[in-house]
Write a protein that holds these residues in place. Sequence first.
Motif, mmCIF file in Angstrom:
data_model
loop_
_atom_site.group_PDB
_atom_site.id
_atom_site.type_symbol
_atom_site.label_atom_id
_atom_site.label_comp_id
_atom_site.label_asym_id
_atom_site.label_seq_id
_atom_site.Cartn_x
_atom_site.Cartn_y
_atom_site.Cartn_z
ATOM 1 N N ASP A 7 42.104 49.683 49.626
ATOM 2 C CA ASP A 7 41.161 50.123 50.656
ATOM 3 C C ASP A 7 41.982 50.470 51.892
ATOM 4 N N ASP A 8 41.734 51.640 52.488
ATOM 5 C CA ASP A 8 42.534 52.038 53.646
ATOM 6 C C ASP A 8 42.096 51.354 54.929
ATOM 7 N N ASP A 9 40.998 50.597 54.871
ATOM 8 C CA ASP A 9 40.537 49.810 56.020
ATOM 9 C C ASP A 9 41.073 48.385 55.865
ATOM 10 N N PRO A 10 42.021 47.949 56.722
ATOM 11 C CA PRO A 10 42.630 46.619 56.562
ATOM 12 C C PRO A 10 41.625 45.480 56.574
ATOM 13 N N LEU A 11 40.582 45.587 57.401
ATOM 14 C CA LEU A 11 39.590 44.512 57.470
ATOM 15 C C LEU A 11 38.782 44.427 56.172
ATOM 16 N N CYS A 12 38.397 45.573 55.646
ATOM 17 C CA CYS A 12 37.663 45.588 54.377
ATOM 18 C C CYS A 12 38.548 45.092 53.237
ATOM 19 N N LEU A 13 39.826 45.466 53.285
ATOM 20 C CA LEU A 13 40.755 45.034 52.238
ATOM 21 C C LEU A 13 40.928 43.520 52.270
ATOM 22 N N ASP A 14 41.052 42.962 53.465
ATOM 23 C CA ASP A 14 41.215 41.513 53.575
ATOM 24 C C ASP A 14 39.941 40.792 53.140
ATOM 25 N N ASP A 15 38.789 41.367 53.481
ATOM 26 C CA ASP A 15 37.523 40.766 53.059
ATOM 27 C C ASP A 15 37.404 40.775 51.535
ATOM 28 N N LEU A 16 37.831 41.869 50.902
ATOM 29 C CA LEU A 16 37.797 41.955 49.441
ATOM 30 C C LEU A 16 38.764 40.955 48.819
ATOM 31 N N ARG A 17 39.933 40.817 49.417
ATOM 32 C CA ARG A 17 40.920 39.858 48.904
ATOM 33 C C ARG A 17 40.359 38.435 48.919
ATOM 34 N N LEU A 18 39.734 38.065 50.033
ATOM 35 C CA LEU A 18 39.169 36.723 50.148
ATOM 36 C C LEU A 18 38.011 36.512 49.163
ATOM 37 N N THR A 19 37.204 37.537 48.974
ATOM 38 C CA THR A 19 36.078 37.427 48.039
ATOM 39 C C THR A 19 36.578 37.290 46.611
ATOM 40 N N LEU A 20 37.613 38.034 46.264
ATOM 41 C CA LEU A 20 38.201 37.916 44.925
ATOM 42 C C LEU A 20 38.783 36.523 44.716
ATOM 43 N N ALA A 21 39.419 35.978 45.755
ATOM 44 C CA ALA A 21 40.002 34.640 45.647
ATOM 45 C C ALA A 21 38.918 33.580 45.443
ATOM 46 N N GLU A 22 37.743 33.794 46.041
ATOM 47 C CA GLU A 22 36.630 32.850 45.859
ATOM 48 C C GLU A 22 36.022 33.000 44.464
ATOM 49 N N ALA A 23 35.884 34.236 44.014
ATOM 50 C CA ALA A 23 35.231 34.484 42.731
ATOM 51 C C ALA A 23 36.109 34.122 41.548
ATOM 52 N N ALA A 24 37.424 34.351 41.688
ATOM 53 C CA ALA A 24 38.368 34.072 40.595
ATOM 54 C C ALA A 24 39.614 33.425 41.187
ATOM 55 N N PRO A 25 39.573 32.124 41.471
ATOM 56 C CA PRO A 25 40.655 31.444 42.198
ATOM 57 C C PRO A 25 42.031 31.535 41.549
ATOM 58 N N ASP A 26 42.096 31.685 40.234
ATOM 59 C CA ASP A 26 43.395 31.750 39.571
ATOM 60 C C ASP A 26 43.899 33.164 39.368
ATOM 61 N N CYS A 27 43.216 34.138 39.955
ATOM 62 C CA CYS A 27 43.643 35.526 39.761
ATOM 63 C C CYS A 27 44.879 35.836 40.596
ATOM 64 N N CYS A 28 45.601 36.854 40.187
ATOM 65 C CA CYS A 28 46.714 37.399 40.962
ATOM 66 C C CYS A 28 46.265 38.748 41.480
ATOM 67 N N CYS A 29 46.175 38.901 42.797
ATOM 68 C CA CYS A 29 45.621 40.125 43.378
ATOM 69 C C CYS A 29 46.652 40.817 44.264
ATOM 70 N N ALA A 30 47.024 42.033 43.894
ATOM 71 C CA ALA A 30 47.931 42.848 44.701
ATOM 72 C C ALA A 30 47.085 43.789 45.549
ATOM 73 N N CYS A 31 47.239 43.733 46.873
ATOM 74 C CA CYS A 31 46.396 44.501 47.787
ATOM 75 C C CYS A 31 47.204 45.604 48.473
ATOM 76 N N PHE A 32 46.623 46.789 48.538
ATOM 77 C CA PHE A 32 47.308 47.922 49.154
ATOM 78 C C PHE A 32 46.321 48.729 49.994
ATOM 79 N N SER A 33 46.792 49.190 51.158
ATOM 80 C CA SER A 33 46.008 50.130 51.961
ATOM 81 C C SER A 33 46.453 51.560 51.685
ATOM 82 N N SER A 34 47.580 51.706 50.991
ATOM 83 C CA SER A 34 48.121 53.019 50.647
ATOM 84 C C SER A 34 47.894 53.289 49.164
ATOM 85 N N PRO A 35 47.125 54.322 48.816
ATOM 86 C CA PRO A 35 46.940 54.661 47.399
ATOM 87 C C PRO A 35 48.256 54.979 46.690
ATOM 88 N N ALA A 36 49.189 55.616 47.392
ATOM 89 C CA ALA A 36 50.477 55.959 46.773
ATOM 90 C C ALA A 36 51.245 54.700 46.395
#
Length: 260
Positions: A7-36
């Motif tokens: 997500d190119d919006d840092p706040l939305c990306l961080d919100d998604l990261r936190l939600t993923l961590a709550e929904a799947a605590p053992d997941c490994c999540c790589a977050c990027f604001s740059s599609p490339a």
Amino acid sequence: MNFLAIDDDPLCLDDLRLTLAEAAPDCCCACFSSPAQALAYAQTHPIDAAFLDIEMGDVSGLALAKQLKDLQPDLHVIFVTGYEKYAVSAFALHASGYLLKPVDTDELKRELTFLYGDIPAPHAIRVQTFGGFEVWVNGAPLAFSRAKAKELFACLIDRRGAGLTTREACSLLWEDGVYNIARKNYFQTIVHDLRSTLRQAGIEHILVKSHNSISVRADEFDCDSYRFLDGEPQAVNSYRHNYLPSYSWAEFSVGKMEGL
């Protein structure tokens, strides 16, 4: 599970990261604001599911989804957007899901359950080494009655399952102290206190005691530095040169970690 969030919006990306961590605590999540950068990551890392914004400046999330699917045909694509109008286009690309911002944890859990079945529960024991040493059991902080017992446990975590002899432990816990009978006896008191603390919390099984060695079962708990050493992107991104900062003996491990 290995997730990719873009997500190119840092706040939305961080919100998604936190939600993923709550929904799947053992997941490994790589977050990027740059599609490339996300696309480059996907070229060398296996991904189970990618969570994509659709409107990202000059780059369309729909086009990015196709590129990701070309690289990894089996990955699931879940679009996360503030607009309902893209739903038809998303499912034309065989998207696995479509979520509206802000993403609700329960909705995300339902989406993941639809894809993978029940999400595994997180480790009952969680160990933090970055920014200070803390231990949680079933979400509650573990209270140590002696500071040296807590430090000994930190030493054992640092060893990652390797044994620590009495002499080695004493040299770490009392760097300038003399190794004698009195010191050895006091160390045994510390070990007894640590075992009592773990026993009261119902996790004494993670401690392994032999004739002249003590260690931990490193596969029985979640630890941020273990995930860092395993190359998990989220753990790597959370490191701020602050591994066990209260203990001078940890400096050797810091050197190894930052030399990776």
